[in-house]
Design an enzyme around this catalytic site. Sequence first.
Site, mmCIF file in Angstrom:
data_model
loop_
_atom_site.group_PDB
_atom_site.id
_atom_site.type_symbol
_atom_site.label_atom_id
_atom_site.label_comp_id
_atom_site.label_asym_id
_atom_site.label_seq_id
_atom_site.Cartn_x
_atom_site.Cartn_y
_atom_site.Cartn_z
ATOM 1 N N ARG A 57 0.865 -1.185 0.000
ATOM 2 C CA ARG A 57 0.000 0.000 0.000
ATOM 3 C C ARG A 57 0.893 1.222 0.000
ATOM 4 N NH1 ARG A 57 -2.656 4.162 0.388
ATOM 5 N NH2 ARG A 57 -4.815 4.324 1.157
ATOM 6 N N GLU A 70 -11.082 5.012 -5.134
ATOM 7 C CA GLU A 70 -11.460 3.607 -5.250
ATOM 8 C C GLU A 70 -11.814 3.295 -6.699
ATOM 9 O OE1 GLU A 70 -11.363 1.354 -2.768
ATOM 10 O OE2 GLU A 70 -10.565 2.914 -1.469
ATOM 11 N N ARG A 72 -1.082 -5.191 4.941
ATOM 12 C CA ARG A 72 -0.342 -4.761 3.743
ATOM 13 C C ARG A 72 0.913 -3.996 4.151
ATOM 14 N NH1 ARG A 72 -5.290 -1.659 0.890
ATOM 15 N NH2 ARG A 72 -5.125 -0.642 2.926
#
Length: 204
Positions: A58, A66, A100
């Site tokens: 990330r 998104e 992540r």
Amino acid sequence: MGRAVWIARFALLALLVGLTGCLGGGHSLAQADWVVVAVHDGDTLRVRGPDARLRTVRLAGIDAPELDQPAGAQARDALRAWVLGRAVRLDDRGVDRYGRWLAVVLGPSPEDERAVQDVNLALLQQGWAWHDARHAHQQPWLERWHYRAAEFAARAAGRGLWGQGEALPPWEWRRATRRSPAPTPPGAAAQISESCRCWSWAIR
């Protein structure tokens, strides 16, 4: 014009002039350990390490739209064009709550393959992400101001998503979509009810 305003504008101008997003010849990708094998969206990718292990990364300090919100696919495509299939270096910033790897991605500049750019910053400069002010306190102060100034400059120039009308920050988009579930299609209620009964029996 007051002196304080003049100083503030001069400081901002100096910051923007020095904001190139490239790290110059002092860094090299020749020994980069990670290769980008997939790009999920504008701030999430998958890398393969020297041991062939795959990890989800990330991009730290930014938040891209998104995929299901306006400009989401364009932000993903911009990141994909810069890094997919290429060797990168990762400046480790820890792990998020989803497991992540948080990192600043250092990859080749589109203008000069010999130069190395901060890809996170480049996305801000091109207008495909927000500076994530919610976690800005976790950034080194100079990086924080570079990221903030990059978003400001992209907004002012109408680059990327800033040229597509009013933009809703992705954290607000996520909050709104969580609170407003998609309506159930007509005729599907009976199927959902039957499915729930089956799962209820299965987990007893």
